[in-house]
Motif scaffolding. Sequence first.
Motif, PDB file in Angstrom:
ATOM      1  N   ASP A   1       0.824  -1.209   0.000  1.00  8.59           N
ATOM      2  CA  ASP A   1       0.000   0.000   0.000  1.00  8.59           C
ATOM      3  C   ASP A   1       0.861   1.263   0.000  1.00  8.59           C
ATOM      4  O   ASP A   1       2.060   1.202   0.322  1.00  8.59           O
ATOM      5  N   PRO A   2       0.260   2.416  -0.312  1.00  9.92           N
ATOM      6  CA  PRO A   2       1.007   3.677  -0.195  1.00  9.92           C
ATOM      7  C   PRO A   2       1.513   3.854   1.236  1.00  9.92           C
ATOM      8  O   PRO A   2       0.781   3.577   2.193  1.00  9.92           O
TER       9      PRO A   2
ATOM     10  N   LYS B   1       0.076  10.491  -0.743  1.00 14.03           N
ATOM     11  CA  LYS B   1      -1.268  10.449  -1.295  1.00 14.03           C
ATOM     12  C   LYS B   1      -1.442   9.224  -2.181  1.00 14.03           C
ATOM     13  O   LYS B   1      -0.554   8.879  -2.954  1.00 14.03           O
ATOM     14  N   GLY B   2      -2.604   8.599  -2.053  1.00 17.51           N
ATOM     15  CA  GLY B   2      -2.888   7.438  -2.872  1.00 17.51           C
ATOM     16  C   GLY B   2      -2.844   7.740  -4.352  1.00 17.51           C
ATOM     17  O   GLY B   2      -2.428   6.897  -5.160  1.00 17.51           O
ATOM     18  N   SER B   3      -3.230   8.958  -4.732  1.00 15.14           N
ATOM     19  CA  SER B   3      -3.235   9.339  -6.144  1.00 15.14           C
ATOM     20  C   SER B   3      -1.821   9.397  -6.709  1.00 15.14           C
ATOM     21  O   SER B   3      -1.575   8.997  -7.854  1.00 15.14           O
ATOM     22  N   TYR B   4      -0.864   9.879  -5.895  1.00 13.92           N
ATOM     23  CA  TYR B   4       0.527   9.931  -6.357  1.00 13.92           C
ATOM     24  C   TYR B   4       1.103   8.523  -6.459  1.00 13.92           C
ATOM     25  O   TYR B   4       1.775   8.179  -7.432  1.00 13.92           O
ATOM     26  N   HIS B   5       0.830   7.712  -5.459  1.00 15.29           N
ATOM     27  CA  HIS B   5       1.265   6.312  -5.458  1.00 15.29           C
ATOM     28  C   HIS B   5       0.754   5.610  -6.716  1.00 15.29           C
ATOM     29  O   HIS B   5       1.504   4.932  -7.433  1.00 15.29           O
ATOM     30  N   GLN B   6      -0.529   5.812  -7.018  1.00 16.13           N
ATOM     31  CA  GLN B   6      -1.132   5.153  -8.182  1.00 16.13           C
ATOM     32  C   GLN B   6      -0.560   5.700  -9.485  1.00 16.13           C
ATOM     33  O   GLN B   6      -0.436   4.962 -10.471  1.00 16.13           O
ATOM     34  N   SER B   7      -0.180   6.971  -9.502  1.00 20.18           N
ATOM     35  CA  SER B   7       0.376   7.562 -10.717  1.00 20.18           C
ATOM     36  C   SER B   7       1.707   6.918 -11.101  1.00 20.18           C
ATOM     37  O   SER B   7       2.093   6.930 -12.281  1.00 20.18           O
ATOM     38  N   GLN B   8       2.406   6.361 -10.120  1.00 22.66           N
ATOM     39  CA  GLN B   8       3.661   5.664 -10.403  1.00 22.66           C
ATOM     40  C   GLN B   8       3.423   4.195 -10.769  1.00 22.66           C
ATOM     41  O   GLN B   8       4.173   3.615 -11.553  1.00 22.66           O
ATOM     42  N   ILE B   9       2.375   3.621 -10.203  1.00 26.25           N
ATOM     43  CA  ILE B   9       2.084   2.201 -10.443  1.00 26.25           C
ATOM     44  C   ILE B   9       1.407   1.974 -11.794  1.00 26.25           C
ATOM     45  O   ILE B   9       1.708   0.994 -12.494  1.00 26.25           O
TER      46      ILE B   9
ATOM     47  N   LEU C   1      -6.524  -4.097   1.264  1.00 21.97           N
ATOM     48  CA  LEU C   1      -7.819  -3.430   1.185  1.00 21.97           C
ATOM     49  C   LEU C   1      -7.818  -2.303   0.160  1.00 21.97           C
ATOM     50  O   LEU C   1      -8.878  -1.869  -0.302  1.00 21.97           O
ATOM     51  N   LYS C   2      -6.631  -1.842  -0.225  1.00 15.98           N
ATOM     52  CA  LYS C   2      -6.510  -0.815  -1.264  1.00 15.98           C
ATOM     53  C   LYS C   2      -6.179  -1.432  -2.618  1.00 15.98           C
ATOM     54  O   LYS C   2      -5.730  -0.740  -3.538  1.00 15.98           O
ATOM     55  N   ASN C   3      -6.386  -2.752  -2.709  1.00 13.98           N
ATOM     56  CA  ASN C   3      -6.200  -3.500  -3.964  1.00 13.98           C
ATOM     57  C   ASN C   3      -4.772  -3.453  -4.490  1.00 13.98           C
ATOM     58  O   ASN C   3      -4.538  -3.399  -5.701  1.00 13.98           O
ATOM     59  N   GLN C   4      -3.819  -3.505  -3.573  1.00 13.59           N
ATOM     60  CA  GLN C   4      -2.413  -3.561  -3.947  1.00 13.59           C
ATOM     61  C   GLN C   4      -1.833  -4.933  -3.576  1.00 13.59           C
ATOM     62  O   GLN C   4      -2.315  -5.589  -2.652  1.00 13.59           O
TER      63      GLN C   4
END
Length: 220
Positions: free
Chosen positions: A149-150, A155-163, A190-193
């Motif tokens: 998880d992040p 921020k989850g949005s920044y983490h996802q922007s890299q993934i 739980l955050k689907n990671q």
Amino acid sequence: MRKKKLKPYPKHMTVICEKTRLSNRIKSRDCLTINLKNRKTKKITFIMMNPSKANRIGMDKAIDWLIQYIQELISVINSAEKITQLGTLHILNVFPLYVSESKKLQGEINLVKEIIGDEKYEKLEQRNRRVIKNMIKHDTDYLVLAWGDPPKKMKGSYHQSQITPILNSIRKTNVPIYIFATENPTLLTLKNQPRHISRNLHKIKGLYRCSISESNEILT
């Protein structure tokens, strides 16, 4: 406080560590490759969150565990597949900065941006993604997603922007993809990671074969 020494690699293994010094204190790592020198030819790649301490001279707890893990017979719990004949281990990361405590990762990223500038840091991220893409495409027989998880303060949005671009590259290959199956009630967080091994070393049951959807989601 004196720094704890890293555990040395077994003498027969060959280690390549591609690092860049960004400041007097901060370094990044593009890739850590460990050749077991066991005459086996298959190559397995793990994509994790960020480097902790392991380098060319010594290994941290997670890398030590992975080296031991891949030398055993690896079970894939949703198939009859057994992964064997592994001779090379690649460690890649979503974020290339060396940070031992994940809660400090965002702060280190912010500091590096102040030192080298946003544009140069973005180029560092782009280079990291190119390394991942090329390694998967040209030098990987099995791929394991294990970034977790992040971290706190990110921020989850920044983490996802890299993934997302990483998942996009993975989706376009034919390399078999796995995540760690643990004793937790769900395969993903739980955050689907995909689960990170550092928090699950004593809970891992094996690998689980998965796939990537057209929308870049991990499908189990």
